[in-house]
Design a protein around this motif. Structure first.
Motif, PDB file in Angstrom:
ATOM      1  N   VAL B  12       0.839  -1.200   0.000  1.00 16.73           N
ATOM      2  CA  VAL B  12       0.000   0.000   0.000  1.00 16.73           C
ATOM      3  C   VAL B  12       0.873   1.249   0.000  1.00 16.73           C
ATOM      4  CG1 VAL B  12      -1.739   1.288   1.308  1.00 16.73           C
ATOM      5  CG2 VAL B  12      -1.898  -1.216   1.127  1.00 16.73           C
ATOM      6  N   GLY B  16      -0.303   2.712  -3.219  1.00 16.10           N
ATOM      7  CA  GLY B  16      -1.539   3.393  -2.882  1.00 16.10           C
ATOM      8  C   GLY B  16      -2.681   2.431  -2.595  1.00 16.10           C
ATOM      9  N   GLY B  17      -3.894   2.956  -2.583  1.00 16.52           N
ATOM     10  CA  GLY B  17      -5.066   2.163  -2.210  1.00 16.52           C
ATOM     11  C   GLY B  17      -5.304   2.279  -0.718  1.00 16.52           C
ATOM     12  N   GLU B  18      -6.497   1.839  -0.313  1.00 18.09           N
ATOM     13  CA  GLU B  18      -6.851   1.946   1.102  1.00 18.09           C
ATOM     14  C   GLU B  18      -6.623   0.607   1.792  1.00 18.09           C
ATOM     15  OE1 GLU B  18     -10.833   2.557   3.894  1.00 18.09           O
ATOM     16  OE2 GLU B  18     -10.983   2.606   1.691  1.00 18.09           O
ATOM     17  N   ILE B  62      -7.343  -7.621  -3.174  1.00 17.17           N
ATOM     18  CA  ILE B  62      -7.489  -6.290  -3.766  1.00 17.17           C
ATOM     19  C   ILE B  62      -8.927  -6.233  -4.276  1.00 17.17           C
ATOM     20  CG2 ILE B  62      -6.644  -4.710  -5.549  1.00 17.17           C
ATOM     21  CD1 ILE B  62      -4.087  -6.580  -5.629  1.00 17.17           C
ATOM     22  N   ILE B  78      -6.801  -4.480   0.202  1.00 15.19           N
ATOM     23  CA  ILE B  78      -6.486  -3.185  -0.396  1.00 15.19           C
ATOM     24  C   ILE B  78      -7.724  -2.801  -1.199  1.00 15.19           C
ATOM     25  CG2 ILE B  78      -5.047  -1.906  -2.016  1.00 15.19           C
ATOM     26  CD1 ILE B  78      -2.787  -3.937  -1.382  1.00 15.19           C
ATOM     27  N   THR B  80      -9.508  -0.339  -3.822  1.00 19.40           N
ATOM     28  CA  THR B  80      -9.108   0.579  -4.891  1.00 19.40           C
ATOM     29  C   THR B  80     -10.196   0.583  -5.953  1.00 19.40           C
ATOM     30  OG1 THR B  80      -7.462   0.992  -6.612  1.00 19.40           O
ATOM     31  CG2 THR B  80      -7.771  -1.302  -5.968  1.00 19.40           C
ATOM     32  N   THR B  81     -10.330   1.688  -6.656  1.00 21.18           N
ATOM     33  CA  THR B  81     -11.428   1.768  -7.640  1.00 21.18           C
ATOM     34  C   THR B  81     -11.196   0.857  -8.843  1.00 21.18           C
ATOM     35  OG1 THR B  81     -10.308   3.676  -8.562  1.00 21.18           O
ATOM     36  CG2 THR B  81     -12.125   4.120  -7.048  1.00 21.18           C
ATOM     37  N   TYR B  86      -4.658  -2.084 -10.493  1.00 20.63           N
ATOM     38  CA  TYR B  86      -3.814  -2.213  -9.299  1.00 20.63           C
ATOM     39  C   TYR B  86      -2.986  -3.496  -9.376  1.00 20.63           C
ATOM     40  CZ  TYR B  86      -2.462  -1.347  -4.458  1.00 20.63           C
ATOM     41  OH  TYR B  86      -1.751  -1.063  -3.322  1.00 20.63           O
TER      42      TYR B  86
END
Lengths: 346, 346, 346
Positions: B12, B16-18, B62, B78, B80-81, B86
Motif C-alpha cells: 500500500v 496506494g489504495g486503502e 485487492i 487493499i 481501490t477503484t 492495481y
C-alpha cells in the motif's frame, strides 16, 4: 536415409511381424513405394495402394495380411495387421540405431551455469546455454544455440533442436521433442487499460508440459499470468502453433500447423485442431472435438464431433457476387418470409 | 512467484489504495482467486467474481469499494477503484523488486563490437551480439543469443529476451519489451516481375519503434522498401504477429496473436486487431477501429467501430450443406427476385 | 540508404536506360517520391503518380517515356520502359556496392566443424555454426548465430541472415536468401495412431531448395517423411510461411506472409498465394493458380485463374445477423424452392 546394411530378419526380430521370404534380404533404408529400390523396404497400408505396390521395386515390403499372398510374388515381406504403425516404429528404430553411433558430447562452446544440473549422457550443441538452477534430464539432447532458462526443467531423453528457447521456471516432461525456433514461456499478452494506455501485467506463471509432447518449429507457448499454462502428456503440436497464457491442452490432443488457442481456453483430451484452426479465449472444448482446417471456434463446444466453418473457395468473380449477396443475407431472409406470408384477403 | 516475504502495508505504501485490516499480513506472492493460499494476495474486479472470492483462501485481497465490507470479513484488503489496474501495477512492482536482486552483468561470452556503444548498467546474456555502431541504452537487458545489428539503436531500459534479432539501422525507443524469436528489420517482400521471374527489390528502409512498445514471441516486422516501417509508442503486439514493409501502426494500438498487416497499410491509434485478424495492403484504418478475431479487412475503414467477418462454425454436416448453398447464393437471390415480381397479367 | 556520392551517369553506365539532363547530378541514395530530396533518385511507374512526381524534390527521376518530356522540366532523368524493374535493379546494384566495402570475414567466435567445407570468400557471423560434413559455397554470407546442420549444403553466393537454422542434409541452391528465424528441415508432422496415443514417424527425407529462392523471416519448411520436400528455383516466400512435409512448390511461385501449405500438396509453377492463403494437404494446384489473401483451398485446382473465399467484413451487428442467417442457409433455399413450386390445383 542410409545407415549401413541390415538384414530383413533383424527388423522382424526387433519389431515383430511375420517374415515371409528371404530374411537375409539386405536393406539400406526405408523408402516410399514410388522411390524405393531393391535395397529399400517400403510399406503398403491397404488395397488402394495395390497398383503402386505392383510397380514398386523395393527389396522388401511391409504389408497387411490381405495383400500378403500377392506381394509375396514380388519381394520379401513383413506381414502385420497395421503396416502404418509398423512403419512408424521402424522409422524410430532405424533412426535410433543411427543416432547411437553419435555419442553424446558437450560442445566446448556450450555455456552451463555452475548452478545448473545436467543428467548423465546429456548432449549439448555448440553455444547451448543452460542457465542458473536449470535441470536437464539424463540422455537429453540440447541442440546448438538452445537456451534453457533459469530454474527451468527438461525431463529425461528429451530432444530439443537448435535455437529453442525454454523460459525460466518452465518444465518439460520426459521424451519431449521441440523443434527449432520454438519459444516456451514467453509472456502472456495481458494489459490493464488506463486512460488510453496499456499497463503491462507481468506474467508470473509457468508453462508445464507433460511427457511425450512434441512441439514443432517456431511455435510460441506463453507462460500463465498467475497460474500456469498446461500441456498434458502426448500432445503433438505442428509448426507455428500459438498457445496463449493459461490455456490447458488435454492429453493426446493434436494441433496442425498455424493452429492457435487464445487465453484461458481449455481444450479437452484427444481433440484435433487441423491446420490454421483457431479457438478464441475463455472457451471450453470437450474431449474428442475435431475442428476442421482454418475454422474459427467462437463458442464452447461440449459435444464431441467434427466442426467446420470455412468460406468455400470459388472463382474470384463468382465469389464476388456471392459475397455481395451474403452481406444482404438477413434482408434476403426477410424477403423470403414476406413471400411466404399468405396474401391478405381483400 | 515467490520472492521473499512482504507485509501488506509495504504494498500500500508503494502503490496506494486503502488498507483495511492487518497491514502486517505476510505475503509471498500474487495468485489467482482459485489458487491463492494464506500467504498470497489475489484480486477481485467486481461482483461477478464474488462467489469465487468467498471461496478464496488468500491472506489479502485487492477489491473495489463495492465489495470491501463483505471481503473484510475474510481477509485483509487493499480497496481501490480499479483492482485490475492495481494488480497490473503490483505485478510490475513485485517483479521489479525480484529483478533488482539480479545485478546486470555482461556475460563473458557476449560479443560487443569495438564500435558499439553500451549505456550504463546494460545486461548482456550469453552469446549476445552487439554489432558495429549499434547503441544500447542505459539499463537495458539483452537476452542470451540476441543480436543487435550494425547501427541499430535500442533505447533505455528495454528488455529483449533470448534469441531476438534487431536488424541493422532499426531503432527501438525506451522501455520496449521484445520476446524471444522476434525479428525486427527483415526484408520487406518486394519484387519486380521480369518475364516470369522475380527481381528482388532491396529493402533500404528501417523499422522505427516508439517508446513502451511490446512485441511478442516470433513476430516479424519488416523494414521499409525506401521509407521506414513505423510503430508508434505504446503499441502492443502479441506472438507471431507479422507487420509488412512500410506499415504504420498508430500509438497504443493492440494486435493479438497471429494478426498480420500487409504492406503500406496505415493503422490508426487505439485500434485493436483481435487474434488472427488480417489487414491487406495499401489500406487505411481510422483511429479506434476494432477488428474481431480471424476477420479479414480488404477495404479501408474510415469509421471507428467494431467489424467482423467470421464464417460461423457448425457441425460439419450442417456446414457442408450451407457451404454448398452459399456457392449458389447469388442465384438464390435471383430466384427470390423472380418470386417477388408481380405475376404478369394475362 | 546513404553510400557515398555517385553521379547519375554512373548509374546509367551500369544499368542502361536513356540519360536526360545532367549526368553529373550527385546522388546519395534512392528514395520514394514523397521523401526524396535533391540528392536522391526516385522512380515513377506511370501517369497515376504524375501529381506526386510534380511535387517531388528528387535530383533525378526514373521515368517511362510517356512522362519524360514533363519530368525533364524538373530534374535529370533516366528514361526506361519499365521504371519499376529499373528501380529493382538499381536497389540491388547500389546495395552491392555498399556491401563490397564490407570484406567477408570469419568471425573468431564462429564454430566450423573440422569436416565442414567452406568455399572461398565465405562470411561467417558471430557464433555461426557449421556442422560436420556441411558445405557452404563460395561468396556466401552466413549471419550471426546461424546453424548449418550436418551434411547440409548451401550454394554459392547465398545470404543467410542471423538466427537461421538449416537442418541436416538439407540443400539450398545458389543465390538463395533466407531471413532471420527461419527453419529449414524441421520434422514433418507425422504420427501413427495406436490406442489413443500418437506414435512418431521419424522424418527421414530432406528439404531441397533450388537456385534464387528467397525465404522470409520465421518461416518453417519441414523435411519429407521418406521422400523430400522440394522448392524449385525462383520461389519467393514471405515471412511466417509454413511448408509441410513432402510439399512440392513449382518454380517462380510466390507466397505472401502467413501463407501455408499442408503435407504432400503439389503447387504449380508461377502460382501466387496471397497473404494468409492456406492450402490443405494432398492437393494439386496447376501452374498459374492465384489464391486471394486469407482464402482456403480444400480441393485441387486444375484450371489457372484467380480463386477467392473470404467472409466479407461488415459492421459487427450486421455480420451477426447475416451469420445467424447463414447457419440456416440451406433451409432458406428449401423455403425458396417451396415458394417456386406451382400451387397445386385444387
Amino acid at each position: 536415409m542410409t545407415a549401413g546394411t541390415l538384414r530383413l530378419a533383424e527388423l522382424v526380430e526387433a519389431l515383430g511381424g511375420e517374415l515371409v521370404g528371404d530374411g537375409a534380404t539386405p536393406l539400406q533404408g526405408l523408402a516410399s513405394l514410388t522411390s524405393a529400390g531393391p535395397d529399400h523396404i517400403a510399406f503398403v497400408t491397404g488395397a488402394k495402394h495395390a497398383a503402386a505396390m505392383r510397380a514398386c521395386r523395393a527389396g522388401a515390403l511391409i504389408v497387411p495380411p490381405s495383400l500378403a499372398s500377392e506381394a509375396a510374388q514380388q519381394s520379401a515381406l513383413i506381414v502385420t495387421t497395421d503396416p502404418y504403425l509398423y512403419y512408424a516404429r521402424l522409422s524410430q528404430w532405424w533412426l535410433a540405431r543411427q543416432r547411437a553411433q553419435e555419442p553424446a558430447t558437450r560442445h566446448p562452446t556450450a555455456y552451463v551455469h555452475p548452478e545448473a544440473q545436467l543428467g548423465e549422457g546429456v548432449h549439448l550443441g555448440a553455444f547451448a546455454v543452460i542457465e542458473s538452477g536449470a535441470r536437464v534430464g539424463a540422455g537429453s539432447f540440447i541442440g546448438a544455440h538452445t537456451v534453457i532458462g533459469a530454474q527451468a526443467k527438461v525431463g529425461d531423453r528429451c530432444r530439443l533442436a537448435a535455437h529453442v528457447t525454454v523460459g525460466e521456471r518452465c518444465e518439460l516432461g520426459a521424451r519431449c521433442i521441440v523443434h527449432s525456433g520454438s519459444v516456451i514461456g514467453s509472456d502472456g499478452f495481458g494489459f490493464a487499460p488506463e486512460q488510453g494506455r496499456w499497463v503491462k501485467i507481468e506474467q508470473l506463471g509457468r508453462v508445464l508440459i507433460g511427457d511425450d509432447v512434441e512441439i514443432g518449429a517456431n511455435c510460441t507457448i506463453d507462460r500463465g499470468a498467475l497460474d500456469d499454462t498446461v500441456i498434458e502428456e502426448g500432445v503433438k503440436l505442428d509448426n507455428l502453433v500459438h498457445i496463449a497464457h493459461n490455456v490447458f491442452v488435454g492429453a493426446h490432443t493434436v494441433m496442425a500447423g498455424c493452429a492457435a488457442v487464445a487465453g484461458s481456453t481449455r481444450i479437452g483430451k484427444h481433440c484435433t485442431l487441423a491446420g490454421d484452426a483457431k479457438v478464441i479465449g475463455h472457451l471450453t472444448l470437450a474431449d474428442g472435438v475435431h475442428i476442421s482446417a482454418c475454422s474459427v471456434v467462437t463458442k464452447s463446444i461440449l459435444k464431441p464431433g467434427m466442426y467446420t466453418g470455412i468460406f468455400p473457395l470459388d472463382e474470384h468473380s463468382s465469389w464476388e457476387k456471392n459475397a455481395v449477396t451474403l452481406r444482404q443475407l438477413f434482408k434476403l431472409r426477410e424477403r423470403v418470409r414476406a413471400l411466404e406470408r399468405p396474401p391478405e384477403k381483400t
